[in-house]
Write an enzyme that holds these catalytic residues in place. Sequence first.
Site, short mmCIF file in Angstrom:
data_model
loop_
_atom_site.label_atom_id
_atom_site.label_comp_id
_atom_site.label_asym_id
_atom_site.label_seq_id
_atom_site.Cartn_x
_atom_site.Cartn_y
_atom_site.Cartn_z
N ARG A 315 0.83 -1.21 0.00
CA ARG A 315 0.00 0.00 0.00
C ARG A 315 0.86 1.25 0.00
N GLN A 335 3.16 3.85 11.43
CA GLN A 335 2.75 2.48 11.06
C GLN A 335 3.69 1.47 11.73
N ARG A 338 3.14 1.05 15.46
CA ARG A 338 1.91 0.31 15.81
C ARG A 338 2.06 -1.16 15.45
N GLY A 406 -9.19 1.11 4.95
CA GLY A 406 -10.55 0.70 4.57
C GLY A 406 -10.62 -0.75 4.14
N GLU A 429 -13.01 -20.50 28.47
CA GLU A 429 -11.95 -21.14 29.24
C GLU A 429 -11.48 -20.23 30.38
N ASP A 431 -13.02 -16.28 32.03
CA ASP A 431 -13.00 -14.84 31.74
C ASP A 431 -11.63 -14.28 32.16
C1 LIG Z 1 -6.20 -30.51 18.64
C2 LIG Z 1 -5.92 -29.76 19.89
C3 LIG Z 1 -6.73 -28.54 19.90
C4 LIG Z 1 -6.67 -27.91 21.23
C5 LIG Z 1 -7.60 -26.76 21.31
C6 LIG Z 1 -8.84 -27.13 22.02
C7 LIG Z 1 -9.64 -26.01 22.52
C8 LIG Z 1 -10.12 -25.21 21.41
C9 LIG Z 1 -10.84 -24.07 21.90
C10 LIG Z 1 -12.27 -24.36 21.85
C11 LIG Z 1 -13.06 -23.19 22.13
C12 LIG Z 1 -13.65 -23.01 23.25
C13 LIG Z 1 -13.54 -23.91 24.42
C14 LIG Z 1 -14.08 -23.23 25.61
C15 LIG Z 1 -14.43 -24.24 26.64
C16 LIG Z 1 -14.87 -23.63 27.95
O1 LIG Z 1 -15.01 -22.45 28.08
S1 LIG Z 1 -15.10 -24.74 29.17
C17 LIG Z 1 -15.57 -23.82 30.57
C18 LIG Z 1 -14.42 -23.09 31.17
N1 LIG Z 1 -14.81 -22.49 32.39
C19 LIG Z 1 -13.98 -21.82 33.13
O2 LIG Z 1 -12.83 -21.65 32.77
C20 LIG Z 1 -14.50 -21.34 34.44
C21 LIG Z 1 -13.57 -20.40 35.12
N2 LIG Z 1 -13.62 -20.60 36.56
C22 LIG Z 1 -12.68 -21.34 37.23
O3 LIG Z 1 -11.76 -21.87 36.64
C23 LIG Z 1 -12.80 -21.46 38.72
O4 LIG Z 1 -14.04 -21.59 39.16
C24 LIG Z 1 -12.05 -20.36 39.46
C25 LIG Z 1 -10.59 -20.68 39.33
C26 LIG Z 1 -12.31 -18.97 38.90
C27 LIG Z 1 -12.45 -20.29 40.94
O5 LIG Z 1 -12.64 -21.56 41.41
P1 LIG Z 1 -13.04 -21.91 42.92
O6 LIG Z 1 -13.24 -23.34 43.08
O7 LIG Z 1 -14.09 -20.99 43.39
O8 LIG Z 1 -11.70 -21.64 43.51
P2 LIG Z 1 -11.12 -20.66 44.54
O9 LIG Z 1 -11.87 -20.73 45.82
O10 LIG Z 1 -10.94 -19.31 43.93
O11 LIG Z 1 -9.77 -21.39 44.67
C28 LIG Z 1 -9.59 -22.60 45.38
C29 LIG Z 1 -8.15 -23.01 45.22
O12 LIG Z 1 -8.04 -23.72 43.99
C30 LIG Z 1 -7.04 -23.13 43.19
N3 LIG Z 1 -7.41 -23.37 41.80
C31 LIG Z 1 -8.44 -22.85 41.14
N4 LIG Z 1 -8.45 -23.33 39.88
C32 LIG Z 1 -7.42 -24.18 39.78
C33 LIG Z 1 -6.91 -24.97 38.71
N5 LIG Z 1 -7.46 -24.95 37.49
N6 LIG Z 1 -5.82 -25.72 38.96
C34 LIG Z 1 -5.22 -25.72 40.16
N7 LIG Z 1 -5.66 -24.98 41.21
C35 LIG Z 1 -6.74 -24.22 41.00
C36 LIG Z 1 -7.03 -21.71 43.59
O13 LIG Z 1 -5.83 -21.09 43.24
C37 LIG Z 1 -7.22 -21.83 45.07
O14 LIG Z 1 -5.99 -22.17 45.64
P3 LIG Z 1 -5.63 -21.67 47.10
O15 LIG Z 1 -6.75 -22.08 47.99
O16 LIG Z 1 -5.51 -20.19 47.01
O17 LIG Z 1 -4.33 -22.33 47.38
C1 LIG Z 2 -17.50 -19.02 22.26
C2 LIG Z 2 -17.65 -19.66 23.60
C3 LIG Z 2 -17.46 -21.02 23.72
C4 LIG Z 2 -17.65 -21.65 24.95
N1 LIG Z 2 -17.52 -23.00 25.04
C5 LIG Z 2 -17.80 -23.63 26.21
C6 LIG Z 2 -17.74 -25.05 26.31
O1 LIG Z 2 -17.42 -25.74 25.36
N2 LIG Z 2 -18.08 -25.62 27.49
C7 LIG Z 2 -18.43 -24.88 28.58
O2 LIG Z 2 -18.72 -25.48 29.61
N3 LIG Z 2 -18.45 -23.53 28.52
C8 LIG Z 2 -18.16 -22.90 27.37
N4 LIG Z 2 -18.18 -21.52 27.30
C9 LIG Z 2 -18.54 -20.75 28.48
C10 LIG Z 2 -17.37 -19.97 29.05
O3 LIG Z 2 -16.44 -20.81 29.64
C11 LIG Z 2 -17.89 -18.94 30.03
O4 LIG Z 2 -18.69 -18.03 29.31
C12 LIG Z 2 -16.74 -18.24 30.72
O5 LIG Z 2 -16.10 -19.10 31.63
C13 LIG Z 2 -17.17 -16.95 31.43
O6 LIG Z 2 -18.17 -17.20 32.34
P1 LIG Z 2 -19.54 -16.36 32.37
O7 LIG Z 2 -20.12 -16.43 31.02
O8 LIG Z 2 -20.28 -16.90 33.50
O9 LIG Z 2 -19.11 -14.89 32.64
P2 LIG Z 2 -19.41 -14.04 33.96
O10 LIG Z 2 -18.62 -14.61 35.07
O11 LIG Z 2 -20.86 -13.90 34.16
O12 LIG Z 2 -18.77 -12.67 33.52
C14 LIG Z 2 -19.50 -11.44 33.38
C15 LIG Z 2 -18.62 -10.28 33.89
O13 LIG Z 2 -18.44 -10.44 35.29
C16 LIG Z 2 -17.08 -10.32 35.64
N5 LIG Z 2 -16.81 -11.16 36.82
C17 LIG Z 2 -17.27 -12.40 37.09
N6 LIG Z 2 -16.80 -12.84 38.25
C18 LIG Z 2 -16.03 -11.88 38.76
C19 LIG Z 2 -15.25 -11.75 39.95
N7 LIG Z 2 -15.15 -12.71 40.84
N8 LIG Z 2 -14.57 -10.59 40.13
C20 LIG Z 2 -14.62 -9.61 39.23
N9 LIG Z 2 -15.33 -9.69 38.08
C21 LIG Z 2 -16.03 -10.80 37.85
C22 LIG Z 2 -16.32 -10.80 34.41
O14 LIG Z 2 -15.03 -10.24 34.35
C23 LIG Z 2 -17.22 -10.27 33.29
O15 LIG Z 2 -16.87 -8.95 33.02
C24 LIG Z 2 -17.99 -20.88 26.08
C25 LIG Z 2 -18.14 -19.49 25.96
C26 LIG Z 2 -17.98 -18.87 24.73
C27 LIG Z 2 -18.17 -17.39 24.62
#
Ligand SMILES: CCCCCCCCCC/C=C\CCCC(=O)SCCNC(=O)CCNC(=O)[C@H](O)C(C)(C)COP(=O)(O)OP(=O)(O)OC[C@H]1O[C@@H](n2cnc3c(N)ncnc32)[C@H](O)[C@@H]1OP(=O)(O)O
Ligand SMILES: Cc1cc2nc3c(=O)[nH]c(=O)nc-3n(C[C@H](O)[C@H](O)[C@H](O)COP(=O)(O)OP(=O)(O)OC[C@H]3O[C@@H](n4cnc5c(N)ncnc54)[C@H](O)[C@@H]3O)c2cc1C
Length: 669
Positions: A315, A335, A338, A406, A429, A431
């Site tokens: 460009r 450019q 960035r 654009g 996986e 937030d």
């Molecule tokens: C061919 C290969 C391809 C590969 C690619 C494949 C994938 C492709 C992508 C596909 C697209 C999308 C897939 C998306 C799938 C999903 O989204 S599945 C759903 C996912 N959901 C989440 O991630 C939920 C997020 N929340 C959490 O993980 C937990 O609830 C959270 C950690 C936020 C809090 O959990 P609590 O149980 O409430 O825990 P706490 O009280 O805060 O902590 C307790 C202690 O546990 C420790 N902890 C928490 N998590 C973990 C962990 N994962 N591992 C180890 N330890 C963990 C935490 O630190 C605390 O420790 P402490 O007590 O402080 O010592």
């Molecule tokens: C495209 C896509 C694919 C997905 N695939 C899967 C799947 O295969 N299997 C599956 O099980 N799930 C799946 N999910 C779900 C996904 O894992 C959740 O949406 C994700 O973990 C976020 O949780 P939530 O939607 O409850 O967000 P929420 O927790 O409701 O988040 C809303 C807002 O609240 C804030 N918030 C929440 N908690 C706190 C806190 N403690 N402190 C401060 N801020 C906070 C967040 O930052 C965010 O701004 C998928 C989601 C998407 C978008």
Amino acid sequence: MAAVDGGEVDHLAGERATAHFDVDAMKVAWAGSRHAVEVNDRMARLVASDPVFRKDTRTMLSRKELFKDTLKKAAHAWKRIVELRLTEEEANLLRLYVDQPGYVDLHWGMFVPAIKGQGTEEQQKKWVPMAYKFQIIGCYAQTELGHGSNVQGLETTATFDPNTDEFVVHSPTLTSSKWWPGGLGKASTHAVVYARLITQGKDYGIHGFIVQLRSLDDHSPLPGITLGDIGGKFGSGAYNSMDNGVLRFDHVRIPRDQMLMRLSQVTREGKYVHSDVPKQLLYGTMVYVRQTIVADASKALSRAVCIAVRYSAIRKQFGSQAGGPETQVLNYKTQQSRLFPLLASAYAYRFVGEWLKWLYTDVMQKLEAKDYSTLPEAHACTAGLKSVTTSATADAIEECRKLCGGHGYLNSSGLPELFAVYVPACTYEGDNVVLLLQVARFLMKTVSQLASGKQPVGTTAYMGNIQYLMQCKSAVNTAGDWLNPAAIKEVFEARALRMAVNCAQNISKAPSQEEGFSELSPDLLESAVAHVQLIIVTKFFEKLQQDIIGHGVKEQLQNLCNIYALFLLHKHLGDFLSTGCITPKQGALANEQLGRLYAQVRPNAVALVDAFDYTDHYLSSVLGRYDGDVYPALYAEAWKDPLNETVIPDGYQEHLRPLLKQQLKFSRL
Ligand SMILES: CCCCCCCCCC/C=C\CCCC(=O)SCCNC(=O)CCNC(=O)[C@H](O)C(C)(C)COP(=O)(O)OP(=O)(O)OC[C@H]1O[C@@H](n2cnc3c(N)ncnc32)[C@H](O)[C@@H]1OP(=O)(O)O
Ligand SMILES: Cc1cc2nc3c(=O)[nH]c(=O)nc-3n(C[C@H](O)[C@H](O)[C@H](O)COP(=O)(O)OP(=O)(O)OC[C@H]3O[C@@H](n4cnc5c(N)ncnc54)[C@H](O)[C@@H]3O)c2cc1C
């Protein structure tokens, strides 16, 4: 060189000629090994040469057509994998290059790992071979309508019935409906379902269960199961190829042995037994996937950067004062400032992703040997790196769109679709904010343990140097001093530690730890980001210590590493100044050095994106074409739009013609 600076090079061949390094050797550094280059290349070309995998009209398909196209591609990919007897590595790459989100991602990416990680050996023997042969299709059903982040808040129940030796899986409320799982809506026959385990009247919290959802004969939902797709998502095409689903259970019975029982078991009598392992291993599949998402970030970012760099070299806008040739936009310093940090970030994420894979494997080996000591760090690193790399990548793809002006807004640039597919990575996986708060919690714990003399290890080892890092002053005196890795590392360590210690001190002033954490959470996020950025910078420096072969390769990587670090320093200057790690003068010197580094990258920019080794098929961008022949491609692409199938548009007779021929006039005219 002169040609580039003078803006006379107007095609990519000329750009490639100005590179100061061996591109093939850089391909090896990027891919990890010569073998990786070879197999990536072979799989990418296999996909590119197969007409079934075409994707140039994908954004013009309706949702139904797109979904059917995804089913077709997934089935064809599987056929090729079987026919060609591809290895697991080759098959994964083939799927990657097909580049269309679909149920297979969750089947291989989460369903199989969940069974492998949480199932007993017996359960693995039963289920994994069926999944490997696609006799069943699985998804990962954790998130519900009412709760995603708060896994402990899930409401689905699995109540043990000792009379029949079964669990009864039930959705007691609307908010307990499973909501979001990919592949659930239309394709999956089975799911790993996360539900509250209730036995002998007691709720033992969340556990995983394998539940069959659809008939293996005619795909209809089994009795008691209501399921479907949750509806269209952000962007045309894009992630709409995925059937994210909704699922409700009405007292669905499953045999007891479909509870994933590696971590805890329910006996025939209904007694709950928890093995001698941390409960957090239940979250193991999420840790695994977060680690793969970091590697994906470098893929997505490098794709966007490849498009933006090549197009910026083609460009031209504005000429010289004397009416000479116009300037390649890549020559504008704005450019470069960035774009080049994004190029550097792509390399940085690639290398930190490589390291994270190593860390994950190491932790898994330790877990096998019942050593759980590194689990908290594995959680903090995967959560933190997932969060920082996906947020930065999503922002960077959008920046690349703007860098393409654009034309970047056209679907044919590939950037709108890439953004729409990528941006949910900031949410799924875990937030990104929620995950960073997990990192902060880990950091606060580490800081509090410093007082007791416990030496931190791994990525927090630097905190052990607290006496020095809390009071050190950077010795940087000239812009060139910022090229010293020790100078950069020191200020990044001091910034991260001081921010963490400030947070810990402020939390300790609150009435309770919990209140303090909540009040300070915006600061804690920034502290977590500082720690994660330090990890990325450190791992880039460590990569440079390795044996890097090829003419000029190491020098280019050194430049990129310095750009990555100094760009972060410039962007977060407030952190470095407010914590007293550097002076304003040193901040200005860092910026001066950045400008010099950009000038060094400029003649190498196109070759640095060539080293990603992407086919035109994978890039799917008229702007990012390898040959740089952008304008004819843009022009041709426009005519493929369904709107151009007829000269006179549908709707002309009903809506345009009457308007143009109308007799009615506004009375005031
Ligand atoms: C061919 C290969 C391809 C590969 C690619 C494949 C994938 C492709 C992508 C596909 C697209 C999308 C897939 C998306 C799938 C999903 O989204 S599945 C759903 C996912 N959901 C989440 O991630 C939920 C997020 N929340 C959490 O993980 C937990 O609830 C959270 C950690 C936020 C809090 O959990 P609590 O149980 O409430 O825990 P706490 O009280 O805060 O902590 C307790 C202690 O546990 C420790 N902890 C928490 N998590 C973990 C962990 N994962 N591992 C180890 N330890 C963990 C935490 O630190 C605390 O420790 P402490 O007590 O402080 O010592
Ligand atoms: C495209 C896509 C694919 C997905 N695939 C899967 C799947 O295969 N299997 C599956 O099980 N799930 C799946 N999910 C779900 C996904 O894992 C959740 O949406 C994700 O973990 C976020 O949780 P939530 O939607 O409850 O967000 P929420 O927790 O409701 O988040 C809303 C807002 O609240 C804030 N918030 C929440 N908690 C706190 C806190 N403690 N402190 C401060 N801020 C906070 C967040 O930052 C965010 O701004 C998928 C989601 C998407 C978008």
